[in-house]
Write a protein that holds these residues in place. Structure first.
Motif, PDB file in Angstrom:
ATOM      1  N   GLN A  39       0.822  -1.211   0.000  1.00 33.22           N
ATOM      2  CA  GLN A  39       0.000   0.000   0.000  1.00 33.22           C
ATOM      3  C   GLN A  39       0.857   1.262   0.000  1.00 33.22           C
ATOM      4  O   GLN A  39       0.502   2.262  -0.635  1.00 33.22           O
ATOM      5  N   THR A  40       1.980   1.215   0.685  1.00 34.06           N
ATOM      6  CA  THR A  40       2.913   2.345   0.672  1.00 34.06           C
ATOM      7  C   THR A  40       3.347   2.639  -0.759  1.00 34.06           C
ATOM      8  O   THR A  40       3.361   3.800  -1.191  1.00 34.06           O
ATOM      9  N   ASP A  70       0.319   4.023  -2.862  1.00 28.90           N
ATOM     10  CA  ASP A  70       0.039   5.424  -2.528  1.00 28.90           C
ATOM     11  C   ASP A  70       1.051   6.365  -3.174  1.00 28.90           C
ATOM     12  O   ASP A  70       0.681   7.418  -3.718  1.00 28.90           O
ATOM     13  N   ARG A  71       2.309   5.991  -3.142  1.00 28.68           N
ATOM     14  CA  ARG A  71       3.354   6.845  -3.709  1.00 28.68           C
ATOM     15  C   ARG A  71       3.297   6.857  -5.243  1.00 28.68           C
ATOM     16  O   ARG A  71       3.508   7.894  -5.867  1.00 28.68           O
TER      17      ARG A  71
END
Length: 180
Positions: free
Chosen positions: A33-34, A37-38
């Protein structure tokens, strides 16, 4: 020194994210997810996302399938880059690479040293190219994914980044195939 050339137009890149884990599901995949998102915050396109267990053949098969997909430019995996017996992501990536980007692991280690000191030696982050697709294997921690994206990939996957970047050589990655 590196910089962004604002006179050039941003070109979104289509990126697939692969989480390698025996225990994670979509709802608790913080590292994946990191990255998602980025990727989206930078203006790129999330082309696909999957979670797969730490099985070398299965990982390599997924990487090959995505490399064969013309709608995917880049694959970023997270997890399975450590030293334990179940950590086989690096080997799976190398099964797929036509060329390894040796300096990616070196630069990632330099970035990691600033954050976690000598513990950076335990990471085997790697990068390579196959069938015109870039592949990067990152550790399974959200912090490592942030560091790799924020300090390396965000810049190298931006066409405006100078003095050079991965995007500007996309057309040349498969030039050997055109000569056949």
């Amino acid at each position: 020194m590196s910089r962004i050339d604002d006179t050039k137009e941003f070109i979104p890149v289509r990126i697939a994210v692969l989480t390698v884990s025996d225990t994670r599901q979509l709802g608790d995949d913080k590292s994946g997810q990191t990255l998602v998102d980025r990727i989206e915050a930078a203006g790129h396109i999330l082309a696909d996302r999957a979670i797969i267990t730490d099985e070398r053949v299965e990982i390599a098969d997924q990487l090959r399938a995505w490399c064969a997909n013309p709608d995917i430019d880049v694959i970023i995996s997270t997890g399975g880059t450590g030293l334990t017996g179940r950590d086989v992501t690096v080997e799976a990536h190398r099964d797929v690479y036509e060329k390894e980007i040796d300096a990616f692991g070196t630069v990632f280690t330099i970035v990691s040293m600033k954050k976690i000191g000598t513990s950076a030696v335990q990471s085997r982050a790697t990068g390579g190219v196959s069938n015109g697709t870039y592949l990067f294997a990152l550790p399974g921690s959200p912090g490592a994914c942030k560091d790799a994206w924020d300090e390396i990939l965000q810049l190298q996957l931006d066409y405006r980044h100078k003095p050079c970047n991965f995007v500007e050589i996309f057309p040349r990655l498969t030039e050997n195939q055109r000569r056949k």
